[in-house]
Scaffold this active site. Sequence first.
Site, mmCIF file in Angstrom:
data_model
loop_
_atom_site.group_PDB
_atom_site.id
_atom_site.type_symbol
_atom_site.label_atom_id
_atom_site.label_comp_id
_atom_site.label_asym_id
_atom_site.label_seq_id
_atom_site.Cartn_x
_atom_site.Cartn_y
_atom_site.Cartn_z
ATOM 1 N N HIS A 278 0.798 -1.394 0.207
ATOM 2 C CA HIS A 278 0.001 0.045 0.128
ATOM 3 C C HIS A 278 0.706 1.195 -0.017
ATOM 4 O O HIS A 278 0.350 2.263 0.586
ATOM 5 C CB HIS A 278 -0.992 0.185 1.091
ATOM 6 C CG HIS A 278 -2.133 -1.157 1.040
ATOM 7 N ND1 HIS A 278 -3.299 -0.695 0.497
ATOM 8 C CD2 HIS A 278 -2.368 -2.190 1.637
ATOM 9 C CE1 HIS A 278 -4.116 -1.712 0.580
ATOM 10 N NE2 HIS A 278 -3.563 -2.893 1.154
ATOM 11 N N ASP B 235 -0.716 -4.977 5.765
ATOM 12 C CA ASP B 235 -1.600 -5.852 5.517
ATOM 13 C C ASP B 235 -1.509 -6.038 3.792
ATOM 14 O O ASP B 235 -1.002 -5.123 3.068
ATOM 15 C CB ASP B 235 -2.952 -5.321 5.645
ATOM 16 C CG ASP B 235 -3.501 -3.981 4.893
ATOM 17 O OD1 ASP B 235 -2.379 -3.122 5.360
ATOM 18 O OD2 ASP B 235 -4.446 -3.813 4.418
ATOM 19 N N GLU B 236 -2.154 -7.014 3.441
ATOM 20 C CA GLU B 236 -2.325 -7.218 1.725
ATOM 21 C C GLU B 236 -0.933 -6.911 1.297
ATOM 22 O O GLU B 236 -0.852 -6.171 0.050
ATOM 23 C CB GLU B 236 -3.434 -6.313 1.243
ATOM 24 C CG GLU B 236 -4.753 -6.448 1.821
ATOM 25 C CD GLU B 236 -5.904 -5.836 1.276
ATOM 26 O OE1 GLU B 236 -6.908 -6.196 1.195
ATOM 27 O OE2 GLU B 236 -5.763 -4.560 1.177
ATOM 28 N N VAL B 237 0.142 -7.853 1.424
ATOM 29 C CA VAL B 237 1.217 -7.518 0.933
ATOM 30 C C VAL B 237 1.749 -8.595 -0.153
ATOM 31 O O VAL B 237 1.732 -9.929 0.306
ATOM 32 C CB VAL B 237 2.466 -7.601 2.008
ATOM 33 C CG1 VAL B 237 3.819 -7.233 1.065
ATOM 34 C CG2 VAL B 237 2.245 -6.347 3.120
#
Length: 546
Positions: free
Chosen positions: A283, A336-338
């Site tokens: 992100h 998160d969401e890596v």
Amino acid sequence: MLFDPFKSHFLFLILSLSLCVSQTLALNSVPEPDASLTYLWPLPSEFTSGNRTLSVDPDLSLAVAGIGGNSAIVRAAFDRYRAIIFKHTSGISIFSRFTGRSSVYDISKLKIIVNSDNEELQLGVDESYTLFVSKNDGKSITGEATIEANTVYGALRGLETFSQLCSFDYGTKSVQVYKAPWYIRDKPRFAFRGLLLDTSRHYFPIDVIKQIIESMSYAKLNVFHWHIIDEEAFPLEVPAYPKLWKGSYTKWERYTVEDAYEIVNFAKVRGINVMAEIDVPGHAESWGTGYPNLWPSTSCREPLDVTKNFTFDVISGILTDMRKIFPFELFHLGGDEVNTDCWSTTPHVKQWLQDRNMTAKDAYKYFVLKAQEIAISKNWTPVNWEETFNTFAENLNPRTVVHNWLGAGVCPKAVAKGFKCIFSNQGFWYLDHLDVPWNEVYTAEPLEGINDSSKQELVLGGEVCMWGETADTSDVQQTIWPRAAAAAERMWSRRDAISTGNITLTALPRLHYFRCLLNRRGVQAAPVTNKYARGPPTGAGSCYEQ
């Protein structure tokens, strides 16, 4: 007596008009509020009430006591709440001026006692208070209306409750307190009661952020989680690395250091901490607009480049500058969401991994732990999204606060391993999920699945999340409210008091009432029972039934 046709005709008109008005009122009438319910939101811990109605003086004065009573925070809050309470009236009515008559009021003074002059605002600050409201009959030593708290922040919560007890009566054109005398002893169930605002997907002007923070105080929320930066935009000024905010959408959609200070101070005097977040290593594409070396390559723009010391120098510089602005002990590092796929296909990163006998998953762990070390070195407690716990819990710093979002069952696992946890189950507390109705928000329980009282204490509380992909200034408040209020009561009020009975009868009328209170205060809260949140009303009707 002589027949007077004019008088008879006039009487007939009056009777006809009265009948029409009565019929119209009957057709458009709204049921009276259920008198058995307590229209305070969130519901206080303990309270008793009576059956008297008291009038409140429009010239209500403030009396302070205790070593913290003379606080500027208390005095400013009294002025704010007096303006809310007396929105319809100020001083003697116009008719009283004509007749020369003056009114006698039951409550003419609010006394606020604060027992500490420590105004530091941190997690777990004492927000408890007592509130007593009764008629001044000259016999009571307590006074007419008295708030007592150990800190100024408890006094703020008491002021909010007092303001909700005060109602404007359109018949008498006066402010009244119903069901007096009131005795309230109140404190929050959880120390952390948050709202996330995403200012990367859409930019929110400073005044809009302030309006959101102000509205949070009405529901006794106490942490503003500022998700400032994401892959789409980097709007914050960072003096140590001044090119970073080149990642903003435009040069007009930015936050200066002074803006950030202003938001923190605005929140503090309302008893609200600001928890900032920089989400790493994923992100973060917007970082490379100003510093392209942070990208592994032009075709791999996130996660940030794990191989370069420069990457961690920038993170350290950001945190050093932000530490001067954000005094709250918690700092959110994301995580998160890596998606690490492009690390494995970028030549220099691939070589770096091979040299260290590391996988891309190992590098993700390395990055998160190094960012945690930087934050801890600046006297911050790191908060990370749950993927970090789900992937390498045994390696996380033991001070880590795990932030749940993906679903149920994470907080029980986190506290079982000794970590603290924040509950934000996306199935219920993600406000951008417009199809989640108020009752599912209301019944979502942060302690679900945790029965050991010592483990329950590790759950700091919860947070509703206002992600910004489909929300901007035009619709953000009606997306937040009133569903955020449903979560706010869950986090403030006693679990046993709000978890029994039919909530359609015990909570829904009260939430309708609170939504209308928000509307009266200028907050664009949407109808409570919309099929989809933030939608407009489906037709004509009362605020109290939508």
